[in-house]
Design a protein around this motif. Structure first.
Motif, PDB file in Angstrom:
ATOM      1  N   LEU A  78       0.803  -1.227   0.000  1.00 20.74           N
ATOM      2  CA  LEU A  78       0.000   0.000   0.000  1.00 20.74           C
ATOM      3  C   LEU A  78       0.835   1.276   0.000  1.00 20.74           C
ATOM      4  N   ALA A  79       2.124   1.146   0.257  1.00 20.32           N
ATOM      5  CA  ALA A  79       2.974   2.337   0.372  1.00 20.32           C
ATOM      6  C   ALA A  79       2.936   3.169  -0.913  1.00 20.32           C
ATOM      7  N   GLY A  80       2.417   4.389  -0.809  1.00 26.81           N
ATOM      8  CA  GLY A  80       2.392   5.309  -1.945  1.00 26.81           C
ATOM      9  C   GLY A  80       1.372   4.988  -3.018  1.00 26.81           C
ATOM     10  N   PHE A  87      -6.839  -1.867  -3.984  1.00 33.38           N
ATOM     11  CA  PHE A  87      -7.311  -3.248  -3.938  1.00 33.38           C
ATOM     12  C   PHE A  87      -6.510  -4.146  -4.877  1.00 33.38           C
ATOM     13  N   GLU A  88      -6.035  -3.575  -5.965  1.00 32.32           N
ATOM     14  CA  GLU A  88      -5.135  -4.322  -6.835  1.00 32.32           C
ATOM     15  C   GLU A  88      -3.843  -4.655  -6.086  1.00 32.32           C
ATOM     16  N   ALA A  89      -3.276  -3.654  -5.415  1.00 30.38           N
ATOM     17  CA  ALA A  89      -2.036  -3.863  -4.665  1.00 30.38           C
ATOM     18  C   ALA A  89      -2.233  -4.886  -3.552  1.00 30.38           C
ATOM     19  N   LEU A  90      -3.346  -4.786  -2.840  1.00 31.31           N
ATOM     20  CA  LEU A  90      -3.627  -5.723  -1.753  1.00 31.31           C
ATOM     21  C   LEU A  90      -3.852  -7.133  -2.282  1.00 31.31           C
ATOM     22  N   GLY A  91      -4.604  -7.248  -3.373  1.00 31.53           N
ATOM     23  CA  GLY A  91      -4.885  -8.557  -3.950  1.00 31.53           C
ATOM     24  C   GLY A  91      -3.627  -9.258  -4.417  1.00 31.53           C
ATOM     25  N   LEU A  92      -2.742  -8.514  -5.067  1.00 37.58           N
ATOM     26  CA  LEU A  92      -1.498  -9.099  -5.560  1.00 37.58           C
ATOM     27  C   LEU A  92      -0.566  -9.458  -4.409  1.00 37.58           C
ATOM     28  N   ALA A  93      -0.552  -8.637  -3.366  1.00 35.59           N
ATOM     29  CA  ALA A  93       0.273  -8.938  -2.191  1.00 35.59           C
ATOM     30  C   ALA A  93      -0.201 -10.229  -1.529  1.00 35.59           C
TER      31      ALA A  93
END
Length: 204
Positions: A78-80, A87-93
């Motif tokens: 989520l940084a930056g 939600f894309e960043a969270l899903g991929l993480a």
């Protein structure tokens, strides 16, 4: 003297959790035995039960560390990142954590407490902390929603992404092939974000 005993106890507790985590990472929950944990730690079997009431409590401590690790991955992702890509960043993480730690991830959902036992508060609080990573950007996309509505929607979003990942990594017949799963998570989270931004149809 008491301080030395407490330090020794804490060291054994940490070693038992680490040994259990290692065994689960290697072979999953199936076949996990207290005697194997004790042997890996280098302590007597009875010593395990001076620290933990039962093996279920020990597994909960491992699951707590797994949840913390997922939360850390989400923080990094989520940084930056703007809310419309959160939600894309969270899903991929989440997907990448699952791919790299499949047995530890599976233990979160495979382990069940004995009948009548309750999940400790500290584990529920860690689950809430993890879900708050979804709540925060979602709340900014739902400015008129109540905190309860945001929480419900966050759990729905998580359930959608988790479900696709779970049936795919478990190779269920409707799962997405692993080589295209990352692409599909990007697509799914994009649909969820776009739909939320447009204002989902309210059900009375």
């Amino acid at each position: 003297m008491a301080g030395k005993r407490e330090a020794k106890r804490d060291a054994l507790k940490s070693a038992l959790i680490a040994a259990t985590r290692s065994l689960i990472a290697e072979g999953g929950l199936k076949g996990l035995r207290a005697r194997d944990i004790a042997a890996k730690t280098g302590c007597a079997l009875g010593s395990l039960y001076t620290i933990f009431d039962d093996i279920d409590t020990l597994i909960l401590h491992v699951n707590f560390q797994t949840l913390q690790a997922i939360e850390a991955e989400m923080d990094t992702a989520l940084a930056g990142v703007a809310d419309d890509r959160a939600f894309e960043a969270l899903g991929l993480a989440y997907l990448r954590f699952v791919a790299a730690n499949r047995n530890l991830w599976a233990a979160l959902f495979e382990h069940h407490m004995p009948e009548g036992a309750t999940v400790p508060v500290w584990l529920d609080e860690e689950v809430a902390a993890l879900m708050a990573k979804i709540d925060a950007p979602l709340a900014r996309l739902m400015p008129e929603a109540s905190p309860e509505e945001v929480t419900d929607r966050a759990r729905t979003f998580f359930g959608a992404v988790h479900g696709v990942i779970a049936i795919s990594v478990e190779n269920r017949f409707v799962g997405v092939p692993m080589e295209t799963l990352e692409r599909e998570i990007v697509a799914l989270t994009g649909i969820l974000t776009h739909g939320q931004a447009q204002g989902p149809r309210m059900v009375s």
